[in-house]
Design an enzyme around this catalytic site. Structure first.
Site, PDB file in Angstrom:
ATOM      1  N   GLY A  64     -43.178  60.412  99.925  1.00 10.11           N
ATOM      2  CA  GLY A  64     -43.294  58.997  99.610  1.00 10.11           C
ATOM      3  C   GLY A  64     -44.124  58.653  98.387  1.00 10.11           C
ATOM      4  N   HIS A  88     -33.668  60.491  90.341  1.00  7.50           N
ATOM      5  CA  HIS A  88     -33.368  61.927  90.394  1.00  7.50           C
ATOM      6  C   HIS A  88     -34.305  62.666  89.443  1.00  7.50           C
ATOM      7  CE1 HIS A  88     -31.159  65.590  91.076  1.00  7.50           C
ATOM      8  NE2 HIS A  88     -31.188  65.795  89.769  1.00  7.50           N
TER       9      HIS A  88
HETATM   10  C1  GRF Z   1     -39.079  63.425  94.085  1.00  9.41           C
HETATM   11  O1  GRF Z   1     -39.139  64.323  93.017  1.00  9.41           O
HETATM   12  C2  GRF Z   1     -37.744  62.737  94.083  1.00  9.41           C
HETATM   13  O2  GRF Z   1     -37.176  62.544  92.804  1.00  9.41           O
HETATM   14  C3  GRF Z   1     -36.934  63.718  94.825  1.00  9.41           C
HETATM   15  O3  GRF Z   1     -37.754  64.105  95.911  1.00  9.41           O
HETATM   16  C4  GRF Z   1     -39.099  64.156  95.417  1.00  9.41           C
HETATM   17  C5  GRF Z   1     -40.034  63.584  96.486  1.00  9.41           C
HETATM   18  O4  GRF Z   1     -40.213  62.280  96.338  1.00  9.41           O
HETATM   19  N1  GRF Z   1     -35.678  63.188  95.285  1.00  9.41           N
HETATM   20  P1  GRF Z   1     -41.278  61.412  97.212  1.00  9.41           P
HETATM   21  O5  GRF Z   1     -42.653  61.961  97.013  1.00  9.41           O
HETATM   22  O6  GRF Z   1     -40.852  61.496  98.639  1.00  9.41           O
HETATM   23  O7  GRF Z   1     -41.150  60.040  96.633  1.00  9.41           O
END
Ligand code: GRF
Length: 217
Positions: A11, A109
């Site tokens: 998150g 992404h």
């Molecule tokens: C991030 O790099 C996002 O782009 C990818 O998963 C990773 C985790 O994101 N899809 P978060 O910390 O859960 O926002």
């Protein structure tokens, strides 16, 4: 503008949005719902500590894909969602959700689409693939979501240099902080300000908000 944020992991992107709402940068933007694809996502704790309503909607808990889509759609509509934000969300949305929220779903992404994207390219994998290929720059992309992984119209991208001693972990961390956590709040700001126009697969960012009567998203 009411946004629903869909999450699957830590998150950090959700936190960046929460922090920008608090700072006033995302004035007028309200997170009406956070939907997690699994109950273990740390993003849930971040939302709860902000008093944001949370739902866990997990494909594995439904007898059919259609039932899952129905639940997802009713949760989004029930939250008066104007914009759906996929922030580290790892499930593929169903066609009923994509059609109902056509051009109103964005995803972040962690690579420069069309490089290192598509099915299976999530988490650390895009960064491993970037280093294996020997690219000199990488970064992140915000795009609108259609029925195919990472294929919707590209809205924003930010590139950073790949360092000679980068590992997948160090590259991932820098892209999260220097690219993702900047791009996603910025994309939401542009949409809230009505400064985004989509024609087919091309997104145009306008200096000023789109005047009344013209095609808006
Ligand atoms: C991030 O790099 C996002 O782009 C990818 O998963 C990773 C985790 O994101 N899809 P978060 O910390 O859960 O926002």
């Amino acid at each position: 503008m009411n946004i629903s944020v869909l999450v699957s992991g830590g998150g950090t992107n959700l936190q960046a949005i929460i922090d920008r709402i608090r700072s006033g940068y995302l004035a007028g933007v309200h997170i009406s719902l956070v939907i997690a694809s699994n109950e273990k996502a740390y993003a849930i704790a971040r939302a709860e500590s902000e008093g944001i309503p949370v739902r866990v909607i997990s494909l594995k808990d439904f007898p059919t894909r259609n039932e899952y889509d129905r639940q997802m759609l009713s949760a989004l509509v029930g939250a008066n969602t104007d914009l759906v934000v996929l922030a580290g969300f790892l499930s593929l949305l169903g066609s009923s959700v994509i059609q109902t929220f056509s051009n109103r779903i964005i995803n972040i992404h962690p690579a420069l689409i069309p490089s290192f994207c598509g099915p299976g390219m999530y988490g650390i994998r895009p960064h491993q693939a970037a280093l294996e290929r020997g690219v000199k720059v990488s970064g992140a992309t915000v795009h609108f979501v259609n029925e195919h992984y990472d294929e919707g119209p590209i809205m924003l991208q930010k590139a950073i240099g790949v360092l000679p001693d980068d590992t997948p972990d160090t590259l991932q961390k820098r892209i999260m902080v220097e690219c993702e956590q900047e791009l996603l709040p910025h994309a939401i700001r542009l949409i809230a300000d009505n400064r985004v126009q989509i024609n087919g697969n091309i997104v145009t960012l306008l200096a000023d908000s789109i005047t009344a009567g013209k095609e808006t998203i």
